[in-house]
Design a protein around this motif. Structure first.
Motif, mmCIF file in Angstrom:
data_model
loop_
_atom_site.group_PDB
_atom_site.id
_atom_site.type_symbol
_atom_site.label_atom_id
_atom_site.label_comp_id
_atom_site.label_asym_id
_atom_site.label_seq_id
_atom_site.Cartn_x
_atom_site.Cartn_y
_atom_site.Cartn_z
ATOM 1 N N GLY A 1 0.825 -1.200 0.000
ATOM 2 C CA GLY A 1 0.000 0.000 0.000
ATOM 3 C C GLY A 1 0.858 1.247 0.000
ATOM 4 N N ARG A 2 0.277 2.345 -0.470
ATOM 5 C CA ARG A 2 1.010 3.613 -0.520
ATOM 6 C C ARG A 2 0.860 4.315 0.824
ATOM 7 N N PRO A 3 1.944 4.463 1.593
ATOM 8 C CA PRO A 3 1.821 5.117 2.902
ATOM 9 C C PRO A 3 1.652 6.619 2.761
ATOM 10 N N GLY A 4 0.864 7.171 3.658
ATOM 11 C CA GLY A 4 0.708 8.607 3.743
ATOM 12 C C GLY A 4 1.338 9.115 5.027
ATOM 13 N N PRO A 5 1.193 10.401 5.307
ATOM 14 C CA PRO A 5 1.762 10.954 6.548
ATOM 15 C C PRO A 5 1.049 10.400 7.765
ATOM 16 N N VAL A 6 1.811 10.157 8.810
ATOM 17 C CA VAL A 6 1.220 9.660 10.057
ATOM 18 C C VAL A 6 0.757 10.859 10.875
ATOM 19 N N PRO A 7 -0.542 10.946 11.172
ATOM 20 C CA PRO A 7 -1.033 12.104 11.942
ATOM 21 C C PRO A 7 -0.365 12.193 13.312
ATOM 22 N N ALA A 8 -0.269 13.414 13.835
ATOM 23 C CA ALA A 8 0.378 13.629 15.128
ATOM 24 C C ALA A 8 -0.353 12.913 16.257
ATOM 25 N N PHE A 9 -1.669 12.720 16.108
ATOM 26 C CA PHE A 9 -2.398 12.059 17.200
ATOM 27 C C PHE A 9 -1.967 10.610 17.386
ATOM 28 N N VAL A 10 -1.350 10.003 16.375
ATOM 29 C CA VAL A 10 -0.897 8.615 16.497
ATOM 30 C C VAL A 10 0.199 8.507 17.553
ATOM 31 N N ALA A 11 1.211 9.361 17.450
ATOM 32 C CA ALA A 11 2.289 9.351 18.441
ATOM 33 C C ALA A 11 1.779 9.761 19.810
ATOM 34 N N ALA A 12 0.848 10.718 19.848
ATOM 35 C CA ALA A 12 0.305 11.158 21.140
ATOM 36 C C ALA A 12 -0.440 10.036 21.835
ATOM 37 N N LEU A 13 -1.247 9.277 21.082
ATOM 38 C CA LEU A 13 -1.975 8.151 21.682
ATOM 39 C C LEU A 13 -1.014 7.051 22.142
#
Length: 301
Positions: free
Chosen positions: A118-130
């Motif tokens: 799959g084509r990866p997109g940007p990882v949202p900041a909330f992912v690291a925060a969670l």
């Protein structure tokens, strides 16, 4: 027709899969569940359909239940061909999925065949925060909390609930993509809001709803259309069990919350006799007899 509220046949799979919140490997940051949470969101922001991401991440998670981090990336790096790596992943998947709905099992199994990534997109900041936000532990208004170390984080919880939800979706006749996306987004508020559990929610009183709306909005604002609209529609199933998707989500959420605590209690109650006799800690091999004599003569345990 059965009156069962959930399929008992999936219990052992869910117990085993829950440990992916606690499996780490050298050179990789975070647990397997935490990393799959990030991978799922990267695929979603890259434009993949929620249904496809739900199946891909669930298939990968099921294979990892036995194989852990012996994943496609490692197997390729170690020199296996795509076909050989796929065969290993399918063997891991088959080892734990005998009780899945047959149609869902076939759909998931095909996701482990060699295919373009799959084509990866940007990882949202909330992912690291969670991933940095610990869960509250066991809380009850009027009582001190029970905190069992190490605590899980919200990324791990959301990922396991999402995969449980996909596995449960045939039982409730729910759409797996909707259940998956709702579960992946159900703790958006905790990306910014510390988790004080049920106790904290009750103490906030009338302030709880507005605070959750504000902090959920901060996470939602990180998503672009059309994904943001898809997440909003999926989250509409979260408030109750009036829909098939709501039932699949709430069953998965409840099971994960309880199994997280059960694994702490299970570890604390395990006996050395069980570890040696049933789990074969000193397992069969050319030096098994010598090992047994060493332990006996040193009076271990």
């Amino acid at each position: 027709m059965s009156d069962a509220a959930a399929p008992a046949a999936l219990r052992e799979l869910f117990v085993e899969m829950n440990d992916l919140k606690r499996v780490h490997s050298a050179g990789r940051e975070g647990s397997i569940a935490e990393r799959l949470f990030a991978q799922g969101w990267s695929l979603l922001t890259g434009g993949a359909a929620p249904q496809d991401v739900a199946l891909d991440i669930t298939a990968t998670t099921l294979a990892a239940t036995r194989l852990c981090d012996l994943d496609a990336a490692f197997l390729a790096a170690a020199g296996l061909s795509e076909a050989a790596a796929s065969a290993v992943l399918v063997a891991g998947f088959d080892a734990v999925t005998g009780n899945l709905d047959p149609d869902l099992r076939d759909r998931l199994r095909r996701r482990l065949a060699p295919r373009p990534p799959g084509r990866p997109g940007p990882v949202p900041a909330f992912v690291a925060a969670l991933a940095k936000q610990p869960r509250a532990g066991v809380t009850c208004p009027g009582r001190a909390r029970i905190l069992l170390e190490p605590p899980e984080n919200h990324a791990e919880h959301c990922l396991i609930v999402a995969v449980y939800g996909v596995c449960l979706s045939p039982f409730y006749r729910a759409d797996p993509g909707t259940v998956f996306l709702a579960a992946m987004a159900h703790h958006f508020h905790n990306a910014a809001m510390p988790d004080a559990g049920f106790t904290g929610e009750m103490l906030l009183g009338d302030h709880l709803g507005p605070i959750m709306a504000v902090t959920t909005g901060w996470a939602m604002n990180e998503l672009d259309a059309p994904l943001r609209g898809e997440v909003e529609r999926a989250r509409a199933v979260l408030p109750d069990d009036a829909t098939a998707e709501g039932r699949a989500f709430h069953a998965a959420d409840c099971v994960d919350r309880v199994l997280q605590i059960a694994q702490h209690l299970r570890g604390a109650s395990t006996t050395m006799a069980a570890v040696l006799d049933e789990w074969e800690l000193v397992h069969a091999g050319p030096v098994k007899g010598f090992h047994d004599r060493v332990l006996r003569d040193m009076r271990i345990p």
